[in-house]
Design a protein around this motif. Structure first.
Motif, PDB file in Angstrom:
ATOM      1  N   ARG A 125      45.432 -45.777 -37.923  1.00 32.90           N
ATOM      2  CA  ARG A 125      45.863 -45.090 -39.142  1.00 32.90           C
ATOM      3  C   ARG A 125      46.500 -46.093 -40.090  1.00 32.90           C
ATOM      4  NH1 ARG A 125      49.967 -39.891 -39.765  1.00 32.90           N
ATOM      5  NH2 ARG A 125      49.983 -39.895 -42.042  1.00 32.90           N
ATOM      6  N   ARG A 126      46.075 -46.069 -41.339  1.00 35.20           N
ATOM      7  CA  ARG A 126      46.602 -46.988 -42.339  1.00 35.20           C
ATOM      8  C   ARG A 126      47.915 -46.429 -42.879  1.00 35.20           C
ATOM      9  NH1 ARG A 126      43.933 -51.103 -44.469  1.00 35.20           N
ATOM     10  NH2 ARG A 126      42.000 -50.247 -43.601  1.00 35.20           N
ATOM     11  N   VAL A 127      48.982 -47.220 -42.764  1.00 39.25           N
ATOM     12  CA  VAL A 127      50.312 -46.786 -43.187  1.00 39.25           C
ATOM     13  C   VAL A 127      50.808 -47.705 -44.298  1.00 39.25           C
ATOM     14  CG1 VAL A 127      52.705 -46.411 -42.481  1.00 39.25           C
ATOM     15  CG2 VAL A 127      50.831 -45.879 -40.886  1.00 39.25           C
ATOM     16  N   ALA A 185      25.069 -48.909 -36.046  1.00 41.41           N
ATOM     17  CA  ALA A 185      23.612 -48.802 -36.084  1.00 41.41           C
ATOM     18  C   ALA A 185      23.166 -47.633 -36.961  1.00 41.41           C
ATOM     19  CB  ALA A 185      23.057 -48.647 -34.673  1.00 41.41           C
ATOM     20  N   GLN A 186      23.976 -46.577 -36.996  1.00 44.88           N
ATOM     21  CA  GLN A 186      23.657 -45.415 -37.821  1.00 44.88           C
ATOM     22  C   GLN A 186      24.233 -45.544 -39.227  1.00 44.88           C
ATOM     23  OE1 GLN A 186      21.602 -42.941 -36.763  1.00 44.88           O
ATOM     24  NE2 GLN A 186      21.389 -44.165 -34.886  1.00 44.88           N
ATOM     25  N   LEU A 187      25.444 -46.099 -39.309  1.00 53.16           N
ATOM     26  CA  LEU A 187      26.145 -46.199 -40.591  1.00 53.16           C
ATOM     27  C   LEU A 187      26.686 -47.620 -40.743  1.00 53.16           C
ATOM     28  CD1 LEU A 187      28.234 -42.900 -40.344  1.00 53.16           C
ATOM     29  CD2 LEU A 187      26.027 -43.192 -41.487  1.00 53.16           C
ATOM     30  N   PRO A 188      25.896 -48.527 -41.273  1.00 54.12           N
ATOM     31  CA  PRO A 188      26.352 -49.923 -41.416  1.00 54.12           C
ATOM     32  C   PRO A 188      27.639 -50.058 -42.233  1.00 54.12           C
ATOM     33  CG  PRO A 188      23.986 -49.769 -41.731  1.00 54.12           C
ATOM     34  CD  PRO A 188      24.488 -48.363 -41.679  1.00 54.12           C
ATOM     35  N   ASP A 189      27.893 -49.118 -43.145  1.00 58.29           N
ATOM     36  CA  ASP A 189      29.104 -49.179 -43.975  1.00 58.29           C
ATOM     37  C   ASP A 189      30.207 -48.261 -43.455  1.00 58.29           C
ATOM     38  OD1 ASP A 189      27.928 -46.730 -44.522  1.00 58.29           O
ATOM     39  OD2 ASP A 189      28.415 -46.784 -46.659  1.00 58.29           O
ATOM     40  N   TYR A 190      30.205 -48.004 -42.149  1.00 55.87           N
ATOM     41  CA  TYR A 190      31.164 -47.034 -41.607  1.00 55.87           C
ATOM     42  C   TYR A 190      32.609 -47.408 -41.888  1.00 55.87           C
ATOM     43  CZ  TYR A 190      32.617 -49.888 -37.576  1.00 55.87           C
ATOM     44  OH  TYR A 190      33.160 -50.866 -36.767  1.00 55.87           O
ATOM     45  N   ARG A 191      32.907 -48.693 -42.010  1.00 54.98           N
ATOM     46  CA  ARG A 191      34.295 -49.103 -42.262  1.00 54.98           C
ATOM     47  C   ARG A 191      34.786 -48.595 -43.621  1.00 54.98           C
ATOM     48  NH1 ARG A 191      36.180 -52.813 -38.571  1.00 54.98           N
ATOM     49  NH2 ARG A 191      34.581 -53.862 -37.306  1.00 54.98           N
ATOM     50  N   VAL A 192      33.898 -48.559 -44.598  1.00 53.93           N
ATOM     51  CA  VAL A 192      34.266 -48.035 -45.916  1.00 53.93           C
ATOM     52  C   VAL A 192      34.585 -46.547 -45.819  1.00 53.93           C
ATOM     53  CG1 VAL A 192      33.455 -47.637 -48.277  1.00 53.93           C
ATOM     54  CG2 VAL A 192      32.855 -49.759 -47.093  1.00 53.93           C
ATOM     55  N   ALA A 223      37.860 -46.107 -43.987  1.00 55.13           N
ATOM     56  CA  ALA A 223      39.010 -46.455 -44.822  1.00 55.13           C
ATOM     57  C   ALA A 223      39.356 -45.303 -45.762  1.00 55.13           C
ATOM     58  CB  ALA A 223      38.730 -47.727 -45.606  1.00 55.13           C
ATOM     59  N   TRP A 224      38.332 -44.627 -46.310  1.00 60.26           N
ATOM     60  CA  TRP A 224      38.598 -43.480 -47.188  1.00 60.26           C
ATOM     61  C   TRP A 224      39.361 -42.399 -46.436  1.00 60.26           C
ATOM     62  CZ3 TRP A 224      38.492 -38.375 -47.757  1.00 60.26           C
ATOM     63  CH2 TRP A 224      38.596 -37.838 -49.048  1.00 60.26           C
ATOM     64  N   LEU A 225      38.934 -42.123 -45.225  1.00 57.08           N
ATOM     65  CA  LEU A 225      39.566 -41.058 -44.447  1.00 57.08           C
ATOM     66  C   LEU A 225      41.008 -41.416 -44.119  1.00 57.08           C
ATOM     67  CD1 LEU A 225      38.878 -38.310 -43.256  1.00 57.08           C
ATOM     68  CD2 LEU A 225      38.247 -39.450 -41.137  1.00 57.08           C
ATOM     69  N   ARG A 226      41.249 -42.678 -43.787  1.00 57.98           N
ATOM     70  CA  ARG A 226      42.616 -43.090 -43.483  1.00 57.98           C
ATOM     71  C   ARG A 226      43.520 -42.999 -44.693  1.00 57.98           C
ATOM     72  NH1 ARG A 226      41.107 -48.505 -39.974  1.00 57.98           N
ATOM     73  NH2 ARG A 226      40.876 -47.491 -37.935  1.00 57.98           N
TER      74      ARG A 226
END
Length: 255
Positions: free
Chosen positions: A18-20, A233-240, A243-246
């Motif tokens: 979780r981003r704080v 493999a399904q979502l190469p940009d999953y980190r983006v 990050a939005w969700l966090r």
């Protein structure tokens, strides 16, 4: 000589996925690190001027449970003070945007959806009459809106799960829509997947990320490198998307 290096500085750290965000105030006179939670400023960290950032972050990780618990309490209190009011014309969230609410009779069954830049809540005439008697606001209208969100979330999450499951080679045993306070989804060793109805409030790309995340748990019940490789493999940009969700996820709990 000044005892501080100036105004506090904005910073952030990831604790337990979780981003704080926090405000950092350094002082040449300080010898220890002190953490406080301020109602408006959030987490404030007071630290010695010469303490390295690496050492500071180590301390924050050691105190992560306290930080996360107190931050959640602060967010819950903020939501109690400033809840989103369900009333015609008020802005409500829907798939990443905010739209004015409109309520009308549809002659069939409850339905919530976006049309022409307006979030329409359609209700059977009898249900609408009951709400109009209460002034089209308050807990009764909120219950109908949330029920509409749940219905829409169930339909979309079912469709997206059916889209990704064959690609991952999994077959969920069941799919349930819940209202968890701190989780967006979960999966069990028996193949059950659960999703939070508030995902209908997030952008579709973020909803897809949670779907893929939980379906990948049917392959790997952990967060190992193998698990994340399945997600990537399904979502190469999953980190983006993650990050939005966090960053914005807590805002979706204001309803």
């Amino acid at each position: 000589m000044s005892g501080s290096n100036g105004p506090d500085q904005g910073a952030e750290i990831v604790l337990a996925e979780r981003r704080v965000a926090y405000r950092l105030q350094r002082s040449a006179r300080r010898r220890t690190v002190v953490l406080t939670l301020h109602p408006e400023r959030g987490l404030v960290v007071y630290a010695p001027l010469r303490l390295s950032q690496r050492s500071l972050e180590g301390i924050l990780h050691e105190k992560s449970r306290w930080i996360l618990d107190k931050t959640e309490q602060l967010e819950q209190e903020r939501r109690r003070r400033n809840p989103v009011e369900c009333a015609p014309g008020n802005l409500l969230p829907w798939q990443g945007g905010w739209y004015p609410l409109a309520v009308e009779a549809n002659g069939r069954q409850r339905e919530l959806g976006l049309a022409g830049g307006v979030l329409w809540l359609g209700l059977p005439p009898r249900s609408l009459a009951r709400l109009e008697a209460a002034g089209l606001r308050g807990p009764a209208l909120r219950e109908e809106v949330v029920a509409g969100y749940r219905d829409a979330a169930r339909a979309l999450l079912t469709e997206r799960t059916a889209h990704y499951a064959p690609r991952l080679g999994v077959r969920p045993a069941s799919l349930r829509i819940k209202g968890q306070q701190r989780r967006w989804g979960s999966a069990s060793a028996k193949g059950a997947v659960n999703f939070n109805w508030r995902l209908i409030l997030a952008p579709p790309t973020v909803l897809d990320y949670v779907v893929v995340h939980e379906l990948c748990h049917l392959l790997e019940l952990n967060h190992s490198p193998r698990f994340w490789s399945q997600v990537a493999a399904q979502l190469p940009d999953y980190r983006v998307r993650q990050a939005w969700l966090r960053q914005h996820g807590p805002d979706l709990y204001e309803l």
